[in-house]
Design a protein around this motif. Structure first.
Motif, PDB file in Angstrom:
ATOM      1  N   GLY A 143     -11.144 -92.215 -84.737  1.00 38.85           N
ATOM      2  CA  GLY A 143     -10.612 -93.047 -83.655  1.00 38.85           C
ATOM      3  C   GLY A 143     -11.437 -92.989 -82.393  1.00 38.85           C
ATOM      4  O   GLY A 143     -11.176 -93.727 -81.441  1.00 38.85           O
ATOM      5  N   LEU A 195     -13.294 -96.310 -81.379  1.00 37.79           N
ATOM      6  CA  LEU A 195     -12.417 -97.310 -80.766  1.00 37.79           C
ATOM      7  C   LEU A 195     -12.142 -96.969 -79.309  1.00 37.79           C
ATOM      8  O   LEU A 195     -12.160 -97.843 -78.433  1.00 37.79           O
ATOM      9  CB  LEU A 195     -11.101 -97.382 -81.545  1.00 37.79           C
ATOM     10  CG  LEU A 195     -10.089 -98.433 -81.099  1.00 37.79           C
ATOM     11  CD1 LEU A 195     -10.684 -99.827 -81.185  1.00 37.79           C
ATOM     12  CD2 LEU A 195      -8.831 -98.345 -81.945  1.00 37.79           C
ATOM     13  N   THR A 196     -11.915 -95.696 -79.045  1.00 33.05           N
ATOM     14  CA  THR A 196     -11.655 -95.243 -77.674  1.00 33.05           C
ATOM     15  C   THR A 196     -12.856 -95.517 -76.775  1.00 33.05           C
ATOM     16  O   THR A 196     -12.717 -96.053 -75.670  1.00 33.05           O
ATOM     17  CB  THR A 196     -11.335 -93.736 -77.661  1.00 33.05           C
ATOM     18  OG1 THR A 196     -10.144 -93.498 -78.414  1.00 33.05           O
ATOM     19  CG2 THR A 196     -11.134 -93.235 -76.245  1.00 33.05           C
ATOM     20  N   PHE A 242      -7.284-105.313 -80.552  1.00 27.38           N
ATOM     21  CA  PHE A 242      -8.347-104.870 -79.640  1.00 27.38           C
ATOM     22  C   PHE A 242      -8.575-105.867 -78.516  1.00 27.38           C
ATOM     23  O   PHE A 242      -8.758-105.475 -77.355  1.00 27.38           O
ATOM     24  CB  PHE A 242      -9.659-104.636 -80.390  1.00 27.38           C
ATOM     25  CG  PHE A 242     -10.754-104.127 -79.487  1.00 27.38           C
ATOM     26  CD1 PHE A 242     -10.826-102.786 -79.143  1.00 27.38           C
ATOM     27  CD2 PHE A 242     -11.700-104.998 -78.957  1.00 27.38           C
ATOM     28  CE1 PHE A 242     -11.804-102.313 -78.292  1.00 27.38           C
ATOM     29  CE2 PHE A 242     -12.691-104.540 -78.100  1.00 27.38           C
ATOM     30  CZ  PHE A 242     -12.748-103.181 -77.765  1.00 27.38           C
ATOM     31  N   THR A 278      -6.618 -94.892 -72.414  1.00 30.68           N
ATOM     32  CA  THR A 278      -6.949 -95.510 -73.698  1.00 30.68           C
ATOM     33  C   THR A 278      -5.988 -95.071 -74.796  1.00 30.68           C
ATOM     34  O   THR A 278      -5.846 -95.768 -75.808  1.00 30.68           O
ATOM     35  CB  THR A 278      -8.389 -95.164 -74.126  1.00 30.68           C
ATOM     36  OG1 THR A 278      -8.549 -93.740 -74.177  1.00 30.68           O
ATOM     37  CG2 THR A 278      -9.410 -95.746 -73.159  1.00 30.68           C
ATOM     38  N   SER A 279      -5.325 -93.943 -74.604  1.00 29.34           N
ATOM     39  CA  SER A 279      -4.372 -93.460 -75.609  1.00 29.34           C
ATOM     40  C   SER A 279      -3.172 -94.404 -75.748  1.00 29.34           C
ATOM     41  O   SER A 279      -2.469 -94.378 -76.773  1.00 29.34           O
ATOM     42  CB  SER A 279      -3.878 -92.057 -75.250  1.00 29.34           C
ATOM     43  OG  SER A 279      -3.165 -92.061 -74.026  1.00 29.34           O
ATOM     44  N   SER A 293      -2.381 -96.799 -78.823  1.00 26.47           N
ATOM     45  CA  SER A 293      -1.717 -96.345 -80.056  1.00 26.47           C
ATOM     46  C   SER A 293      -0.374 -97.046 -80.221  1.00 26.47           C
ATOM     47  O   SER A 293       0.136 -97.184 -81.341  1.00 26.47           O
ATOM     48  CB  SER A 293      -1.519 -94.825 -80.024  1.00 26.47           C
ATOM     49  OG  SER A 293      -0.666 -94.439 -78.963  1.00 26.47           O
ATOM     50  N   GLU A 307      -6.639 -95.077 -82.807  1.00 29.39           N
ATOM     51  CA  GLU A 307      -7.504 -94.316 -81.898  1.00 29.39           C
ATOM     52  C   GLU A 307      -7.190 -92.823 -82.043  1.00 29.39           C
ATOM     53  O   GLU A 307      -6.447 -92.424 -82.936  1.00 29.39           O
ATOM     54  CB  GLU A 307      -7.346 -94.817 -80.458  1.00 29.39           C
ATOM     55  CG  GLU A 307      -5.926 -94.963 -79.964  1.00 29.39           C
ATOM     56  CD  GLU A 307      -5.292 -93.654 -79.627  1.00 29.39           C
ATOM     57  OE1 GLU A 307      -5.812 -92.934 -78.760  1.00 29.39           O
ATOM     58  OE2 GLU A 307      -4.263 -93.333 -80.239  1.00 29.39           O
ATOM     59  N   ILE A 308      -7.715 -92.006 -81.177  1.00 28.82           N
ATOM     60  CA  ILE A 308      -7.639 -90.557 -81.315  1.00 28.82           C
ATOM     61  C   ILE A 308      -6.197 -90.053 -81.391  1.00 28.82           C
ATOM     62  O   ILE A 308      -5.845 -89.272 -82.282  1.00 28.82           O
ATOM     63  CB  ILE A 308      -8.379 -89.875 -80.143  1.00 28.82           C
ATOM     64  CG1 ILE A 308      -9.840 -90.282 -80.130  1.00 28.82           C
ATOM     65  CG2 ILE A 308      -8.274 -88.355 -80.260  1.00 28.82           C
ATOM     66  CD1 ILE A 308     -10.587 -89.810 -78.899  1.00 28.82           C
ATOM     67  N   CYS A 337      -6.926 -83.081 -80.368  1.00 35.32           N
ATOM     68  CA  CYS A 337      -6.920 -84.334 -79.601  1.00 35.32           C
ATOM     69  C   CYS A 337      -7.124 -84.058 -78.115  1.00 35.32           C
ATOM     70  O   CYS A 337      -7.928 -84.719 -77.452  1.00 35.32           O
ATOM     71  CB  CYS A 337      -5.610 -85.069 -79.835  1.00 35.32           C
ATOM     72  SG  CYS A 337      -5.459 -86.637 -78.962  1.00 35.32           S
TER      73      CYS A 337
END
Length: 210
Positions: free
Chosen positions: A11, A14-15, A81, A153-154, A157, A163-164, A184
């Motif tokens: 992920g 993507l982040t 996205f 950015t989280s 989700s 993502e992460i 994480c």
């Protein structure tokens, strides 16, 4: 453990992609809107003021939901996205606009008078004298926003994007272990540290040039 780390790191791309897109577009847009924000055109000034008021005063997550889930109601459907990138750019442009506006207003009026003596018009003064100085004084608050962007950015989700944080949560649900969340957190700390180091070097470079 190794498999879990690799799955979480899937992920990361993507982040980072969302981060880069947001910074590349929102920084120049913030500069442009800040000029409109300080203009004598009341219609333009008030319009930008309302825009920054809305997007700085409402949660970013709500804005994400509005763009991704709300716009299809009126026939506008975006990929996850694209919706995320559009929302982040609009949101962070509002913050950068106010940062640059404050930096521009902080420039001594003598700079404008000196430029006028040299025969420069308004736009020449902004381009050659005011904006370069404003960018320098804006570095500390820009650094803070750049770090906040790493953490924000989280939020994607919530749109089901891998993502992460989402990847970590899937492992936690599957294995009932808190370790993925620690991994994480470590990744976000590393990313934030890289941003902090970058802006500190930028500030030191500016101070040496002065």
């Amino acid at each position: 453990m190794q498999d879990n780390i690799l799955f979480i790191l899937q992920g990361l791309g993507l982040t980072v992609k969302l981060y880069i897109v947001t910074m590349v577009f929102s920084l120049p847009l913030g500069v442009i809107l800040s000029l409109g924000r300080i203009s004598k055109n009341s219609l333009l000034n008030n319009g930008i003021q309302i825009y920054t008021w809305i997007f700085r005063g409402t949660p970013l997550l709500l804005q994400l939901f509005f763009v991704y889930y709300g716009l299809p109601v009126i026939g506008i459907t975006l990929s996850p996205f694209t919706a995320a990138a559009l929302t982040f750019v609009i949101n962070y442009t509002a913050y950068f606009c106010e940062i640059f506006r404050g930096s521009i207003l902080g420039i001594d009026k003598g700079q404008y008078e000196a430029a006028k003596v040299l025969g420069m018009n308004y736009w020449q003064t902004m381009k050659r004298i005011i904006i370069p100085q404003a960018l320098i004084t804006a570095l500390p608050p820009l650094g803070n926003e750049a770090i906040a962007l790493i953490k924000d950015t989280s939020l994607i989700s919530a749109l089901g994007m891998a993502e992460i944080l989402r990847n970590s949560r899937e492992i936690v649900t599957r294995d009932f272990s808190i370790t993925p969340f620690i991994i994480c957190a470590a990744i976000y700390l590393i990313l934030s540290t890289v941003v902090v180091i970058f802006f500190k070097r930028m500030e030191k470079k500016v101070m040496r040039s002065e």
